[in-house]
Design an enzyme around this catalytic site. Sequence first.
Site, short mmCIF file in Angstrom:
data_model
loop_
_atom_site.label_atom_id
_atom_site.label_comp_id
_atom_site.label_asym_id
_atom_site.label_seq_id
_atom_site.Cartn_x
_atom_site.Cartn_y
_atom_site.Cartn_z
N LYS A 200 -35.03 -17.16 -16.09
CA LYS A 200 -34.96 -15.71 -16.04
C LYS A 200 -34.55 -15.36 -14.61
CE LYS A 200 -37.40 -11.35 -16.16
NZ LYS A 200 -38.70 -10.69 -15.99
N GLY B 135 -43.83 -2.68 -14.21
CA GLY B 135 -45.24 -2.36 -14.03
C GLY B 135 -45.59 -0.89 -14.16
N ALA C 17 -39.41 -4.98 -18.64
CA ALA C 17 -39.96 -4.10 -17.60
C ALA C 17 -40.21 -2.68 -18.08
CB ALA C 17 -39.04 -4.04 -16.38
N GLY C 18 -41.40 -2.20 -17.79
CA GLY C 18 -41.73 -0.81 -18.06
C GLY C 18 -42.31 -0.52 -19.43
N ASN D 50 -45.37 -7.84 -19.89
CA ASN D 50 -46.39 -8.55 -19.11
C ASN D 50 -47.52 -7.60 -18.69
OD1 ASN D 50 -47.96 -9.97 -17.25
ND2 ASN D 50 -46.24 -10.94 -16.25
N THR D 51 -47.22 -6.67 -17.80
CA THR D 51 -48.27 -5.82 -17.24
C THR D 51 -49.18 -5.21 -18.31
OG1 THR D 51 -46.90 -5.29 -15.33
CG2 THR D 51 -48.69 -3.76 -15.83
#
Lengths: 66, 66, 66, 66, 258, 258, 258, 258
Positions: free
Chosen positions: H97, H158, H184-185, H206-207
Site C-alpha cells: 500500500k 482518521g 481513509a475517513g 482502520n480508525t
Amino acid sequence: MQLQINGEAVQAEDRIDVGRLLSRLELNPQLVVVELNRRILTPEDFSETALTQGDVLEIVQFVGGG
Amino acid sequence: MQLQINGEAVQAEDRIDVGRLLSRLELNPQLVVVELNRRILTPEDFSETALTQGDVLEIVQFVGGG
Amino acid sequence: MQLQINGEAVQAEDRIDVGRLLSRLELNPQLVVVELNRRILTPEDFSETALTQGDVLEIVQFVGGG
Amino acid sequence: MQLQINGEAVQAEDRIDVGRLLSRLELNPQLVVVELNRRILTPEDFSETALTQGDVLEIVQFVGGG
Amino acid sequence: MDNLVIAGRSFRSRLMIGTGKFSSNRAMVSAMEASGCEIVTVALRRVDLANPQDSMLQHIDRNRYLLLPNTSGARDAEEAVRLARLARAAGCEPWVKLEVTPDPYHLLPDPVETLKAAEILVKEGFIVLPYMPADPVLAKRLEEAGTAAVMPLGAPIGTNRGLRTRDLLAIIIEQARIPVVVDAGLGAPSHAAEAMEMGADAVLVNTALADTPNPAGMSAAFAKGVQAGREAFLAGLGGQRNQAEASSPLTGFLRNEG
Amino acid sequence: MDNLVIAGRSFRSRLMIGTGKFSSNRAMVSAMEASGCEIVTVALRRVDLANPQDSMLQHIDRNRYLLLPNTSGARDAEEAVRLARLARAAGCEPWVKLEVTPDPYHLLPDPVETLKAAEILVKEGFIVLPYMPADPVLAKRLEEAGTAAVMPLGAPIGTNRGLRTRDLLAIIIEQARIPVVVDAGLGAPSHAAEAMEMGADAVLVNTALADTPNPAGMSAAFAKGVQAGREAFLAGLGGQRNQAEASSPLTGFLRNEG
Amino acid sequence: MDNLVIAGRSFRSRLMIGTGKFSSNRAMVSAMEASGCEIVTVALRRVDLANPQDSMLQHIDRNRYLLLPNTSGARDAEEAVRLARLARAAGCEPWVKLEVTPDPYHLLPDPVETLKAAEILVKEGFIVLPYMPADPVLAKRLEEAGTAAVMPLGAPIGTNRGLRTRDLLAIIIEQARIPVVVDAGLGAPSHAAEAMEMGADAVLVNTALADTPNPAGMSAAFAKGVQAGREAFLAGLGGQRNQAEASSPLTGFLRNEG
Amino acid sequence: MDNLVIAGRSFRSRLMIGTGKFSSNRAMVSAMEASGCEIVTVALRRVDLANPQDSMLQHIDRNRYLLLPNTSGARDAEEAVRLARLARAAGCEPWVKLEVTPDPYHLLPDPVETLKAAEILVKEGFIVLPYMPADPVLAKRLEEAGTAAVMPLGAPIGTNRGLRTRDLLAIIIEQARIPVVVDAGLGAPSHAAEAMEMGADAVLVNTALADTPNPAGMSAAFAKGVQAGREAFLAGLGGQRNQAEASSPLTGFLRNEG
C-alpha cells in the site's frame, strides 16, 4: 332496487342480503370489509343483513401500500 | 398592605395607585406594561387604579429578543 | 567498535556478525529486517555478514498501521 | 505555393509575406498571433517574413473562455 | 422596486434582525444600522424590581424600525396570546412574532399550540408571523388561518447550522401564497443567500449578528448576502449538472483532430 | 482598504469572471460591468479561415480589465506552455491561468502536468495562476514552484454544484501563503459567499453568469455574494453548535418558577 | 437478544417493509422473505366492482408477518379513524400506521389532524404508529397521547433522498421514550444504516425495494444495512474530527529526527 | 461468486482493515476475525532497541490474511520505495500500500511523488495499491503506470467524516478499469455502504474499528455495511426524485371524486 356501492349506482334484486350480494359480485366475504350506511358489518352479519332501496355500501379490501 | 408583583411579595402603603407604585419603583410608566390580576391596564388607567391587599401585578418591559 | 543502529551509536565487539548482533539485542531474526549501509540483508546473510567500525544499520519490524 | 494554415492546405502566391497573407485572409494583424513553423512571430516580423512552400502556420486569436 | 410586502406594508429590506444577546445596546444599534433592516424583533420580560434596567426601547428609533414583539417564553397558546396582548398594550402596532416553544432545551416550536394561538390572534386583529417547524402542511394551515407570513426554521435556533431543513423549505416556498421568512439557524451570509436563492421572501437573523466580535460588520455582510440571493433568484439560477461542461470552446485547438 | 493582491498587483474586486459561453459580446460586457470585476479570463483558438469572427478583444476595455489568458485545450504541459507563450506574444501581460485537462469529458486538471508546466512558465517569467484539483499537497508544491496563486476547483467545471471539495479547500486555505482563488462549479452567490467565508481570497465564475436569462443581474448578485462572504470572514463567523441556544432571555418569564 | 419491542411485542427484525408498487405479488413476497421483516404495511381500497382483483392477503403468511394497515388516502382525522376501524373489522390486529396526508402532491403528514386521530384511536384501543413530520415537539405530544411509536419522515415519500431531516431526527431520538421508526425517503441501505447509527429503533422502506430490477436482492441489502447500523450504534461510534489523525505510528521512522 | 479480484488474486471480502491504533493485539485480532477481512495493512518501523516489543506478526495468521505493508512515514518517492523493499525483504509477498505523505499534520498523499514511486515499484514487480487524493486524472495515470488498484481518500485519515470527496470518487469509479478501494475517513458502516453503492470495489477501514469500545462489534457492523452496499449496487439502486411519489395506490379512496 338501487344501491350505491363504492360510489356507483348498482341495481339489485329486492331484499337481497349482503352475503348474497357479495356472491353476486363474486367477492370472497373473507377478504373484504363491508360498510353499510357508514356502519361496519362483521362477516357474521352478512347473511342477516337485508338491504333496502338507497342503501349506501362501501366494499373494501387490502392492497399493497407503504 | 401586601401585593404580589412579578411573583414576589411586596409591601406597599394602603390604597396606593398604580401610577404612584411605579414611581416608588422608579419605573417609567411609558416603558412598562402593567397587568393587574390578569387584566392589562392602559397608561391612562394607572393613576385611577387603586390597589388593594393581595392584588397580583405583572410589570413587564421590552428586552432584546430574537 | 562503534556501530550506528537505528540512528543511535552502539558499542559492539569487533567483527561481530549480524546474526550474533541480533541475538545480543534479543531480536528474533525471523521477525526483523536489517539494512546494512543502505543495503538490505536477507536472513541467510546474517551470519556471514561481519560488521566493521562505523557500519550503519537499520533494524525494522512490522507494527500495526493503517 | 502551398502552405498549411491552422491544419488546412492553403494555396498562396509565391514569396507572399505574412503581413500580406493576413490582409488576403482579411485578418487584423493587431488581433491575431502567428506561429510559423512552431516559432512565434511578433507583429513587426510580419512584413519581413516571406513564406515558402510547405510552411506551417498557426493563426490564433482570443475568444471567450473561462 | 422589488419590495417585501407583509400585510399590505412594504419594506425595502428583506433582512429582519433579532435584538437578543448583543453585548451592549450600542452593539445592537450598530448592527441594526449596518443591516439596513426595517423590522426588529424584541421580547417581553418581567421588570427586575431589584435592579430595573433602562429599557432598550430608548435606543430604537421607532420611526425607522418596525418593532416585532415575539412571544418567546410561551409554552402554550394561552401564554403566547397573553404576551401578544401585553406587547400591543405597550403601544406596539399589532404585529407579533408568534413563538410557542414548550421545550426549553431545543426551543422548537409546537405546531398544534402555534396554530391554536394563531387562530386566536388573527381574530383579535393581530398581524401574525408564526415561528414554525419546516412543515409544509402546517404552513398551509397557518396561511388558511390568516397569518401574514410563515417563519419556518432552517435549523434549531442559535446553532448557526444553516438550511438543515432545505427540502421542506423548498416545498413551503413552492406552496405559499404569503411571504416565507426563514428564521433560526442562519449562521453565515451564505446561508441567508441560499434561502433567498430558493425563493424565500426574507430571513430573520440574530445569533450570528450578536455573537461576533464585529456585529456591524457581520450585519452588513448578511445584508449583502440576502441581497445577493434575492437578485440571483430574480435573475434566474441555472440548475446543477452531474457532468462537467466546458466554459471555453471545445473546437479550434492547435492540433489537427483525427 | 481590503484589497486582493496577486504578484504585487492590487485589485479591489475579489470576483474574477470567465468570458466563455455568453450569448453575445453585449451580454458578456454587461456581466463584466455589473460584476465590478477587474480580471477576466479568455481563451486562445485558431482563427476560422472560412469565416473569421471579429475578435472579442475589441469589446473589452484593456485599461479597465486585466486579461487573464487561459491555456484551455492543453492536454499536457507542452501544449500549455505553447499556449501561454502565444498569449504573451498577443501583447498580453505575462499572466496566465494554467489549465491542463487531458480528459475532454470531465475537464479535470492533471496534477503532474500542471506542476511541470508551472515550473517552466515561472522560469520564463510568467505570473502563473494554476487551475488545480482541491489537493492540499499539490497546492504547496505549486506555491513552492513560484505560482502567484492557486485555483482549486470547488466542483467539476460547469456543474453549478458548489463547494463539493469543502474539506480539502479548507486545508488548502489554512496552509497557503499565496492567494487561493476557488474556481469551477460555483453556481450561485451562496456558493461564492461560502468560499469567501472559509477564507478564500477570491473566486472565479463563468458558467453561472453566462447561463442565465440575465447575466448582468446574476453578475451583480455574485459580486454581492463575494463581498458578503469576505466581510463575514473579516468580521469573524461564529462556529456551529449542535445544541440550540436561545436568542431571547431565559429568565423573567411571566410565571413563578419552582 | 437485541429485539425491537413495540407495545410489548418483540421483533427480531428492525426493518419494516411497505407492500406498495411491487411489479407482482411474487416480487412483493420475494422482497418480504429476503428482508427478514416481520411487519409489513398494507392499504385499504375500494374493491373495483368492474374487475375485482384477487386479494394480496392470500399471498402473505399471517403467522409470519404482522399486518400493519395504513390509513393512506385519509385527508383528515375522521377519514383516518374510519379507515383504521375498517382495517380492524377485516380481522387485523388493532395495529395501525396512521397517515393523514391532505396534500396529494407531496403526501406530507398533517401534524394537527395526525395528533387528533392518534388521540381517538388510542382511546379505541388501537396500537398507533403515526407517520409524522420530523418535528420533535409533535413527537413528544404523540408519545403523551399514547402512541406505540413515532414514524418521522427522513424525506418526502418515494424520493429516495435519505435523511434530509437529520438534525431533527437526532433530537426526536434523543427525547423519545417510545420506539422511533424512520419512514419515507430511505433510498439506499446506507440511508437505513445511518438512521440506525443515529439510534433509530427501526426503519420502514418501500419504494426502494419495489422500484428496482431485483426486489429480493435489494431487500437483503437493506436488511444488512439496518443490521450494520444497529450493531455500530450498540458498539459505540467514534465522533468526527476536523483534523486528521494517523492510523500508523508517528515515531520510529527510518530517519534521525533533528 | 461476486469476488473482489486484485492483480489476479481473488478475495471474498471487500473490507480491508488497518491494524493501527488498537488498544491491544487481542483487540486487533478480534476485529480482524469479526470483519471477515482477508487483507490487513501493516507498517514498518525501527525496532526500539531500548525495549524491543514482541512483533505483532506473531498474532496474525499469515495463511488467512494477506499482509499489505504500507509505506507510511515516507515523505517522498525514494523513502516509499525503500520501505516497500524492506517489507518485501521481510518475507511479505510483493504487495504494497503505497503512501507518500509529506505533511505530518493532515497526512494527505503527494500526487507527484506517489506517481513517481508507483512507476518504480511496478517496474520492480510490486503489486502496488496507491493511497491517493480523490483525483480522477491521477487515478488514470496510476492505472496507466500499472498499479493494481487505486485507493482514493474519502476524507482526511482518521476524521470519520465519510465521503467528503463524493463527486470525484464517482468519476474515479466511472473511469477506472482497475479496482477502486476507498480509503481513509470512513467512520461508520453507512459511509462504507455508500461507497459500495456508488460502485467502489472495496473499502479500507482502520480508525473507526480501533477507536471504539467494541472493535469486534464495530468490525462486524462494517462488514455488513460493505456487503449491504455491494448487494444494493448489484441489485440496482433507484435514482433520487425531487417530487414525492406515493407508495400506496392513488385511487380507490372511500370518497367519490368530483
